[in-house]
Scaffold this active site. Structure first.
Site, PDB file in Angstrom:
ATOM      1  N   SER A   1       0.841  -1.200   0.000  1.00 51.63           N
ATOM      2  CA  SER A   1       0.000   0.000   0.000  1.00 51.63           C
ATOM      3  C   SER A   1       0.874   1.247   0.000  1.00 51.63           C
ATOM      4  CB  SER A   1      -0.901   0.009   1.244  1.00 51.63           C
ATOM      5  OG  SER A   1      -1.524   1.264   1.422  1.00 51.63           O
TER       6      SER A   1
ATOM      7  N   TYR B   1      -1.869  -0.854  10.453  1.00 53.83           N
ATOM      8  CA  TYR B   1      -2.076  -1.283   9.067  1.00 53.83           C
ATOM      9  C   TYR B   1      -0.892  -0.857   8.195  1.00 53.83           C
ATOM     10  CZ  TYR B   1      -4.081  -1.204   4.321  1.00 53.83           C
ATOM     11  OH  TYR B   1      -4.309  -1.364   2.972  1.00 53.83           O
TER      12      TYR B   1
END
Length: 283
Positions: free
Chosen positions: A177, A190
């Site tokens: 990401s 995350y």
């Protein structure tokens, strides 16, 4: 975002998210996309393949001639819709439900793919979860452990099982990401897992290069998937802080996974492709 998007969706769509329950559905594949047999005869396993980016990858791979296995948690309706889309492309699809945090499930998943198709050419580690938390000290041990076990530990479990059946030319593609590069103040755990995925990709690529197995990754930016309304509020502004001024669609990410799975990327390993709407990051 479209006018139908409301903050209430974050409460109405359960974790990890149902595409079938979204007011504004993601675009999975562009009408202009034409397959050319780039993956003909290949077998691909895609985790989180029932919806969002995973669904888009599965449909694009089918369009290119691959047979598909999708791993999903419990979103049966989404998984069935994805399988229908794959079969309409003339390809086979098996659906295997279970929790990737369970090492035994990871073993069973790979065994099922091998028993069904006899091989595995492409592994796409795509499944993930996230919990938004404004205060760092409020991140619970439960959520911290679930995020790490889902996003990176299960990826290692599954890859350990899969690569034993992979031959020269096989591909492992990991979804990291943009947050793993630039961070995120409300997704600290995350983002940390996504940084770990990048390091995992680079390290594993070095070990498997002599075997001819290529390991790369994709780092999406803000992409409209079921995980977003399932975990976030304020989604009407989602993606507007990118240079392109909007969030992306799964249809705009999946072709990068096609490239990494196809012969086109035969001289590429240990690398990350950034599909993020123009956000410039290092590495």
């Amino acid at each position: 975002m479209g006018k139908d998007l409301k903050e209430k969706d974050a409460q109405e769509i359960g974790r990890p998210g149902l595409e079938s329950a979204m007011n504004e559905k993601p675009e999975i594949i562009k009408s202009t996309y034409k397959g050319s047999g780039k993956l003909k005869g290949k077998v691909a396993l895609i985790t989180g393949g029932d919806s969002g980016i995973g669904r888009a990858i599965a449909v694009h791979y089918a369009k290119e001639g691959a047979d598909i296995a999708i791993a999903y948690l419990n979103e049966r309706k989404d998984a069935e819709e994805t399988a229908d889309m794959i079969e309409k492309e003339g390809q086979n699809c098996i659906k295997i439900s279970g929790d990737l945090k369970d090492f035994t499930y990871c073993q069973d998943l790979i065994e099922t793919v091998i028993k069904t198709y006899g091989k595995i050419d492409i592994l796409v580690n795509n499944a993930a979860t996230q919990y938004v938390e404004e205060e760092f000290s409020a991140i619970s041990i439960e959520h911290l452990e679930e995020t790490f076990r889902t996003n990176i530990l299960s990826m290692i479990y599954l890859t350990q099982q899969a690569y034993q059946y992979m031959e020269k030319g096989a591909r492992i593609i990991n979804t990291t990401s943009v947050t793993g590069y630039k961070g995120h103040n409300e997704l600290i755990d995350y983002a940390s897992t996504k940084g770990a995925i990048t390091s995992f990709t680079r390290s594993l690529s070095a070990q498997l290069a002599p075997k001819g197995i290529l390991v790369n990754g994709v780092a999406p930016g803000p992409i409209w998937t079921p995980l977003i309304p399932a975990t976030m509020t304020g989604i009407e502004d989602f993606g507007k802080n990118t240079p392109l001024g909007r969030c992306g669609q799964p249809s705009e990410v999946a072709p990068a996974y096609v490239y990494l799975a196809a012969e086109d990327s035969s001289y590429m390993t240990g690398q990350i492709l950034h599909i993020n709407g123009g956000i410039v990051v290092g590495g």
